[in-house]
Write a protein that holds these residues in place. Structure first.
Motif, PDB file in Angstrom:
ATOM      1  N   ASP A 189      42.013  46.118  35.994  1.00  0.00           N
ATOM      2  CA  ASP A 189      41.968  46.730  37.322  1.00  0.00           C
ATOM      3  C   ASP A 189      41.094  47.982  37.318  1.00  0.00           C
ATOM      4  OD1 ASP A 189      42.857  46.929  40.080  1.00  0.00           O
ATOM      5  OD2 ASP A 189      44.063  48.630  39.425  1.00  0.00           O
ATOM      6  N   LYS A 190      41.185  48.758  36.255  1.00  0.00           N
ATOM      7  CA  LYS A 190      40.381  49.980  36.145  1.00  0.00           C
ATOM      8  C   LYS A 190      38.890  49.657  36.143  1.00  0.00           C
ATOM      9  CE  LYS A 190      39.267  53.690  32.869  1.00  0.00           C
ATOM     10  NZ  LYS A 190      39.609  54.298  31.549  1.00  0.00           N
ATOM     11  N   HIS A 191      38.487  48.629  35.408  1.00  0.00           N
ATOM     12  CA  HIS A 191      37.068  48.303  35.244  1.00  0.00           C
ATOM     13  C   HIS A 191      36.572  47.271  36.259  1.00  0.00           C
ATOM     14  CE1 HIS A 191      36.319  50.498  31.456  1.00  0.00           C
ATOM     15  NE2 HIS A 191      37.622  50.287  31.234  1.00  0.00           N
ATOM     16  N   LYS A 192      37.495  46.686  37.029  1.00  0.00           N
ATOM     17  CA  LYS A 192      37.140  45.638  37.990  1.00  0.00           C
ATOM     18  C   LYS A 192      36.435  44.475  37.279  1.00  0.00           C
ATOM     19  CE  LYS A 192      38.894  47.983  41.381  1.00  0.00           C
ATOM     20  NZ  LYS A 192      39.676  48.927  40.600  1.00  0.00           N
ATOM     21  N   VAL A 193      36.983  44.132  36.117  1.00  0.00           N
ATOM     22  CA  VAL A 193      36.509  43.010  35.306  1.00  0.00           C
ATOM     23  C   VAL A 193      37.706  42.109  35.049  1.00  0.00           C
ATOM     24  CG1 VAL A 193      35.609  42.317  33.048  1.00  0.00           C
ATOM     25  CG2 VAL A 193      34.652  44.315  34.195  1.00  0.00           C
ATOM     26  N   TYR A 194      37.577  40.819  35.348  1.00  0.00           N
ATOM     27  CA  TYR A 194      38.701  39.904  35.163  1.00  0.00           C
ATOM     28  C   TYR A 194      39.084  39.761  33.698  1.00  0.00           C
ATOM     29  CZ  TYR A 194      38.113  38.275  39.987  1.00  0.00           C
ATOM     30  OH  TYR A 194      38.024  38.196  41.353  1.00  0.00           O
ATOM     31  N   ALA A 195      40.394  39.629  33.429  1.00  0.00           N
ATOM     32  CA  ALA A 195      40.890  39.179  32.140  1.00  0.00           C
ATOM     33  C   ALA A 195      41.150  37.683  32.291  1.00  0.00           C
ATOM     34  CB  ALA A 195      42.166  39.924  31.764  1.00  0.00           C
ATOM     35  N   ALA A 196      40.340  36.859  31.624  1.00  0.00           N
ATOM     36  CA  ALA A 196      40.419  35.409  31.795  1.00  0.00           C
ATOM     37  C   ALA A 196      41.143  34.805  30.600  1.00  0.00           C
ATOM     38  CB  ALA A 196      39.018  34.818  31.925  1.00  0.00           C
ATOM     39  N   TYR A 197      42.302  34.216  30.856  1.00  0.00           N
ATOM     40  CA  TYR A 197      43.132  33.656  29.795  1.00  0.00           C
ATOM     41  C   TYR A 197      42.762  32.198  29.531  1.00  0.00           C
ATOM     42  CZ  TYR A 197      45.850  37.877  30.453  1.00  0.00           C
ATOM     43  OH  TYR A 197      46.227  39.191  30.538  1.00  0.00           O
ATOM     44  N   ALA A 211      51.227  34.754  33.643  1.00  0.00           N
ATOM     45  CA  ALA A 211      50.057  35.628  33.789  1.00  0.00           C
ATOM     46  C   ALA A 211      49.786  35.946  35.255  1.00  0.00           C
ATOM     47  CB  ALA A 211      48.839  34.973  33.153  1.00  0.00           C
ATOM     48  N   PHE A 212      49.906  34.948  36.118  1.00  0.00           N
ATOM     49  CA  PHE A 212      49.611  35.163  37.524  1.00  0.00           C
ATOM     50  C   PHE A 212      50.746  35.875  38.257  1.00  0.00           C
ATOM     51  CE2 PHE A 212      46.574  31.422  37.137  1.00  0.00           C
ATOM     52  CZ  PHE A 212      45.475  32.252  37.035  1.00  0.00           C
ATOM     53  N   ALA A 213      51.906  35.982  37.601  1.00  0.00           N
ATOM     54  CA  ALA A 213      53.025  36.729  38.190  1.00  0.00           C
ATOM     55  C   ALA A 213      53.059  38.161  37.679  1.00  0.00           C
ATOM     56  CB  ALA A 213      54.342  36.038  37.853  1.00  0.00           C
ATOM     57  N   SER A 214      52.017  38.567  36.940  1.00  0.00           N
ATOM     58  CA  SER A 214      51.981  39.907  36.348  1.00  0.00           C
ATOM     59  C   SER A 214      51.843  40.962  37.443  1.00  0.00           C
ATOM     60  CB  SER A 214      50.799  40.019  35.379  1.00  0.00           C
ATOM     61  OG  SER A 214      49.570  40.039  36.086  1.00  0.00           O
ATOM     62  N   PRO A 215      52.133  42.233  37.105  1.00  0.00           N
ATOM     63  CA  PRO A 215      52.062  43.309  38.111  1.00  0.00           C
ATOM     64  C   PRO A 215      50.641  43.601  38.597  1.00  0.00           C
ATOM     65  CG  PRO A 215      53.430  43.956  36.249  1.00  0.00           C
ATOM     66  CD  PRO A 215      52.713  42.697  35.854  1.00  0.00           C
ATOM     67  N   ASN A 216      49.620  43.033  37.978  1.00  0.00           N
ATOM     68  CA  ASN A 216      48.229  43.227  38.407  1.00  0.00           C
ATOM     69  C   ASN A 216      47.659  41.872  38.820  1.00  0.00           C
ATOM     70  OD1 ASN A 216      48.817  45.102  35.896  1.00  0.00           O
ATOM     71  ND2 ASN A 216      47.533  46.258  37.322  1.00  0.00           N
ATOM     72  N   PRO A 217      48.125  41.305  39.938  1.00  0.00           N
ATOM     73  CA  PRO A 217      47.777  39.928  40.279  1.00  0.00           C
ATOM     74  C   PRO A 217      46.324  39.722  40.657  1.00  0.00           C
ATOM     75  CG  PRO A 217      48.937  40.973  42.094  1.00  0.00           C
ATOM     76  CD  PRO A 217      48.984  41.934  40.954  1.00  0.00           C
ATOM     77  N   THR A 218      45.584  40.785  40.935  1.00  0.00           N
ATOM     78  CA  THR A 218      44.196  40.616  41.381  1.00  0.00           C
ATOM     79  C   THR A 218      43.273  40.257  40.236  1.00  0.00           C
ATOM     80  OG1 THR A 218      44.575  42.253  43.106  1.00  0.00           O
ATOM     81  CG2 THR A 218      42.288  41.734  42.586  1.00  0.00           C
ATOM     82  N   TRP A 219      43.566  40.761  39.014  1.00  0.00           N
ATOM     83  CA  TRP A 219      42.571  40.696  37.949  1.00  0.00           C
ATOM     84  C   TRP A 219      42.822  39.712  36.822  1.00  0.00           C
ATOM     85  CZ3 TRP A 219      38.042  42.240  39.251  1.00  0.00           C
ATOM     86  CH2 TRP A 219      37.935  43.176  40.284  1.00  0.00           C
ATOM     87  N   PRO A 220      43.978  39.025  36.726  1.00  0.00           N
ATOM     88  CA  PRO A 220      44.015  37.928  35.757  1.00  0.00           C
ATOM     89  C   PRO A 220      43.369  36.689  36.353  1.00  0.00           C
ATOM     90  CG  PRO A 220      46.146  38.119  36.793  1.00  0.00           C
ATOM     91  CD  PRO A 220      45.288  39.242  37.350  1.00  0.00           C
ATOM     92  N   THR A 221      42.702  35.907  35.531  1.00  0.00           N
ATOM     93  CA  THR A 221      42.203  34.608  35.954  1.00  0.00           C
ATOM     94  C   THR A 221      42.308  33.680  34.755  1.00  0.00           C
ATOM     95  OG1 THR A 221      40.367  33.438  37.029  1.00  0.00           O
ATOM     96  CG2 THR A 221      39.778  35.141  35.421  1.00  0.00           C
TER      97      THR A 221
END
Length: 237
Positions: A189-197, A211-221
């Protein structure tokens, strides 16, 4: 991906023209840039596909990618860091099975050197790598070096490199620990770069739910590997 001797010969013969291409003006290189579009869908590859080739330097990988007609890649971490000057384990170190004690000690020492290097390295060489690839018509859309056991400093480094390379995401194996998912999501979220699992044999229709239920739902993919999905689910397409 496995190469026959004939395939290798074609890549070797393509090395000189590709190397010469890197010294041509950017406008001339753009005219011959690989597009790798199929019915409007961009097709890329991970550089792990070229792991059996004898030269795995960033320069050689660029030749392989262009010879394959590919215009977008996910870069494995090793060649990226080697290009930037990271300390390297001696050739032949590692391998399968438990290493002898002296080799384990050498690996621990090298890991410490690598962490220290990551803490102080400039992003200039990573930006130069991006330019070399972009000038040759190849986009680096991701790089794979993130690991949940990394200290905060190393994780910050991974996301900084992703930005320097022009990546939209950085990839790692699927994490199911909620605290780690939250931590990784904070950096993303800080870097606006996705973490892709990415999954291996744990792949299933519900593998990414945590992963998609994590507290940062915008940035996991997620990244999809058809071969591993078939192995995990015994399904076909």
């Amino acid at each position: 991906m496995r190469y026959t001797r004939r395939d290798f010969g074609r890549l070797a013969l393509g090395a000189l023209p590709a190397a010469a291409l890197l010294h041509r003006p950017a406008s001339a290189r753009a005219e011959t840039a690989p597009v790798s579009l199929i019915n409007g869908v961009r097709v890329g590859t991970i550089t792990y596909s070229y792991r059996s080739m004898p030269d795995l330097s960033a320069e050689a990988i660029l030749r392989y990618v262009r010879d394959s007609g590919i215009g977008a890649i996910e870069f494995m971490g090793g060649p990226v860091e080697a290009f930037a000057g990271a300390p390297q384990m001696p050739r032949g170190a590692g391998g399968r099975g438990a290493p002898p004690p002296e080799q384990q000690a050498a690996q621990r020492e090298m890991a410490q050197k690598l962490r220290a290097w990551r803490a102080s390295v400039s992003m200039d060489r990573f930006k130069a790598l991006r330019k070399m690839y972009n000038d040759a018509g190849v986009t680096i859309y991701a790089w794979k070096q993130l690991a949940p056991e990394m200290a905060d400093m190393e994780m910050e480094y991974v996301f900084n490199v992703a930005e320097a390379l022009g990546c939209t995401h950085t990839t790692l194996e699927l994490v199911d620990d909620v605290a780690q998912l939250k931590r990784i999501g904070t950096f993303a979220d800080k870097h606006k770069v996705y973490a892709a699992y990415h999954t291996h044999l744990q792949g299933s229709m519900s593998a990414f739910d945590q992963a998609f239920a994590s507290p940062n739902p915008t940035w996991p993919t997620w990244t999809s590997d058809i071969t591993w999905r078939q192995a995990a689910t015994r399904s076909s397409f």
